[in-house]
Design a protein around this motif. Sequence first.
Motif, PDB file in Angstrom:
ATOM      1  N   GLY A  41      65.400 -22.185  31.340  1.00  0.00           N
ATOM      2  CA  GLY A  41      66.330 -21.187  31.740  1.00  0.00           C
ATOM      3  C   GLY A  41      67.159 -21.151  30.956  1.00  0.00           C
ATOM      4  O   GLY A  41      67.608 -19.632  30.547  1.00  0.00           O
ATOM      5  N   SER A  42      67.363 -21.875  30.451  1.00  0.00           N
ATOM      6  CA  SER A  42      68.284 -21.370  28.945  1.00  0.00           C
ATOM      7  C   SER A  42      67.834 -20.892  28.339  1.00  0.00           C
ATOM      8  O   SER A  42      68.462 -19.681  27.601  1.00  0.00           O
ATOM      9  CB  SER A  42      68.840 -22.930  28.496  1.00  0.00           C
ATOM     10  OG  SER A  42      69.794 -22.772  27.014  1.00  0.00           O
ATOM     11  N   LEU A  43      66.671 -21.384  27.622  1.00  0.00           N
ATOM     12  CA  LEU A  43      66.231 -19.927  26.315  1.00  0.00           C
ATOM     13  C   LEU A  43      65.790 -18.891  26.735  1.00  0.00           C
ATOM     14  O   LEU A  43      66.006 -17.629  26.053  1.00  0.00           O
ATOM     15  CB  LEU A  43      64.633 -20.789  25.861  1.00  0.00           C
ATOM     16  CG  LEU A  43      63.947 -20.017  24.991  1.00  0.00           C
ATOM     17  CD1 LEU A  43      64.618 -20.096  23.925  1.00  0.00           C
ATOM     18  CD2 LEU A  43      63.084 -20.566  24.873  1.00  0.00           C
ATOM     19  N   ALA A  44      65.267 -18.829  27.932  1.00  0.00           N
ATOM     20  CA  ALA A  44      65.066 -17.116  28.719  1.00  0.00           C
ATOM     21  C   ALA A  44      66.995 -16.694  28.319  1.00  0.00           C
ATOM     22  O   ALA A  44      66.673 -15.382  28.137  1.00  0.00           O
ATOM     23  CB  ALA A  44      65.280 -17.157  30.160  1.00  0.00           C
ATOM     24  N   SER A  45      67.611 -17.067  28.794  1.00  0.00           N
ATOM     25  CA  SER A  45      68.926 -16.010  28.675  1.00  0.00           C
ATOM     26  C   SER A  45      69.153 -15.965  27.500  1.00  0.00           C
ATOM     27  O   SER A  45      69.788 -15.031  27.037  1.00  0.00           O
ATOM     28  CB  SER A  45      70.374 -17.624  29.544  1.00  0.00           C
ATOM     29  OG  SER A  45      69.615 -18.170  30.708  1.00  0.00           O
ATOM     30  N   ALA A  47      67.326 -15.648  25.046  1.00  0.00           N
ATOM     31  CA  ALA A  47      67.045 -14.220  24.627  1.00  0.00           C
ATOM     32  C   ALA A  47      66.658 -13.419  25.096  1.00  0.00           C
ATOM     33  O   ALA A  47      67.458 -11.983  24.494  1.00  0.00           O
ATOM     34  CB  ALA A  47      65.513 -14.929  24.739  1.00  0.00           C
ATOM     35  N   LEU A  48      67.275 -13.495  26.346  1.00  0.00           N
ATOM     36  CA  LEU A  48      68.551 -11.865  26.764  1.00  0.00           C
ATOM     37  C   LEU A  48      69.178 -11.238  26.487  1.00  0.00           C
ATOM     38  O   LEU A  48      69.744 -10.403  26.047  1.00  0.00           O
ATOM     39  CB  LEU A  48      68.112 -12.223  28.192  1.00  0.00           C
ATOM     40  CG  LEU A  48      67.257 -12.074  28.635  1.00  0.00           C
ATOM     41  CD1 LEU A  48      67.140 -12.524  30.386  1.00  0.00           C
ATOM     42  CD2 LEU A  48      66.070 -10.714  28.852  1.00  0.00           C
ATOM     43  N   ALA A  49      70.410 -12.722  26.060  1.00  0.00           N
ATOM     44  CA  ALA A  49      72.010 -12.101  25.372  1.00  0.00           C
ATOM     45  C   ALA A  49      71.231 -11.851  24.310  1.00  0.00           C
ATOM     46  O   ALA A  49      72.076 -10.524  23.276  1.00  0.00           O
ATOM     47  CB  ALA A  49      72.178 -13.416  25.631  1.00  0.00           C
ATOM     48  N   ALA A  50      70.281 -11.744  23.260  1.00  0.00           N
ATOM     49  CA  ALA A  50      70.269 -11.605  21.879  1.00  0.00           C
ATOM     50  C   ALA A  50      69.564  -9.936  21.810  1.00  0.00           C
ATOM     51  O   ALA A  50      69.842  -9.558  20.744  1.00  0.00           O
ATOM     52  CB  ALA A  50      69.405 -12.978  21.314  1.00  0.00           C
ATOM     53  N   ARG A  51      68.735 -10.165  22.716  1.00  0.00           N
ATOM     54  CA  ARG A  51      68.225  -8.705  23.170  1.00  0.00           C
ATOM     55  C   ARG A  51      69.848  -7.873  23.337  1.00  0.00           C
ATOM     56  O   ARG A  51      69.462  -6.816  22.917  1.00  0.00           O
ATOM     57  CB  ARG A  51      67.320  -8.895  23.712  1.00  0.00           C
ATOM     58  CG  ARG A  51      66.274  -7.034  24.257  1.00  0.00           C
ATOM     59  CD  ARG A  51      65.549  -7.327  25.103  1.00  0.00           C
ATOM     60  NE  ARG A  51      64.447  -6.117  24.872  1.00  0.00           N
ATOM     61  CZ  ARG A  51      64.893  -4.675  25.674  1.00  0.00           C
ATOM     62  NH1 ARG A  51      66.130  -4.675  25.571  1.00  0.00           N
ATOM     63  NH2 ARG A  51      64.090  -3.606  25.113  1.00  0.00           N
ATOM     64  N   GLY A  52      69.961  -7.762  24.136  1.00  0.00           N
ATOM     65  CA  GLY A  52      71.552  -6.737  25.038  1.00  0.00           C
ATOM     66  C   GLY A  52      71.934  -7.165  23.158  1.00  0.00           C
ATOM     67  O   GLY A  52      72.969  -6.217  23.143  1.00  0.00           O
ATOM     68  N   ARG A  53      72.233  -8.296  22.223  1.00  0.00           N
ATOM     69  CA  ARG A  53      73.205  -7.564  21.003  1.00  0.00           C
ATOM     70  C   ARG A  53      72.700  -6.996  20.126  1.00  0.00           C
ATOM     71  O   ARG A  53      73.215  -5.803  19.625  1.00  0.00           O
ATOM     72  CB  ARG A  53      73.681  -9.287  20.470  1.00  0.00           C
ATOM     73  CG  ARG A  53      75.203 -10.173  21.393  1.00  0.00           C
ATOM     74  CD  ARG A  53      75.580 -11.104  20.345  1.00  0.00           C
ATOM     75  NE  ARG A  53      73.857 -11.923  20.210  1.00  0.00           N
ATOM     76  CZ  ARG A  53      73.649 -13.474  21.107  1.00  0.00           C
ATOM     77  NH1 ARG A  53      74.131 -13.614  22.120  1.00  0.00           N
ATOM     78  NH2 ARG A  53      73.167 -14.372  20.718  1.00  0.00           N
ATOM     79  N   ARG A  54      71.214  -6.987  20.371  1.00  0.00           N
ATOM     80  CA  ARG A  54      70.903  -6.505  19.216  1.00  0.00           C
ATOM     81  C   ARG A  54      70.434  -4.576  19.884  1.00  0.00           C
ATOM     82  O   ARG A  54      70.708  -4.347  19.089  1.00  0.00           O
ATOM     83  CB  ARG A  54      69.278  -6.444  19.466  1.00  0.00           C
ATOM     84  CG  ARG A  54      68.167  -5.938  18.301  1.00  0.00           C
ATOM     85  CD  ARG A  54      66.648  -6.379  18.254  1.00  0.00           C
ATOM     86  NE  ARG A  54      65.929  -6.032  19.585  1.00  0.00           N
ATOM     87  CZ  ARG A  54      65.638  -5.359  20.094  1.00  0.00           C
ATOM     88  NH1 ARG A  54      65.876  -4.334  19.892  1.00  0.00           N
ATOM     89  NH2 ARG A  54      64.853  -5.173  21.098  1.00  0.00           N
TER      90      ARG A  54
END
Length: 110
Positions: A41-45, A47-54
Amino acid sequence: EIMLLMEEEQASPQRAKGGAFGGPLLRPAAPSPAAVLRRWGSLASLALAARGRRVVLEGKCLLKCSSSNVLSDGEEHVLVYIFLHDPAWVTIFPILSTRCSKMMALRMRD
């Protein structure tokens, strides 16, 4: 909880006497399913946060370049990467993508 590796002792009697550092061979116990679930769950969160920043950074870069009259070679390469990586940007910035495409075509002809 740490388990003693009996299999290793039987397979390698020399290492069983003390392992590489003189102590018994130890392996950490398998994590609980709840701990594994928390890690995923932490890893998925993350990854999604990094995608949003990108996406935000790409959008800012495209917006800045769309208002610029002259693009450097580096900016052109970044734009090409962004447009190829996520074609949805082409529909949002059609003039910039056409301009970038023409610049790339001119560069390839030379």
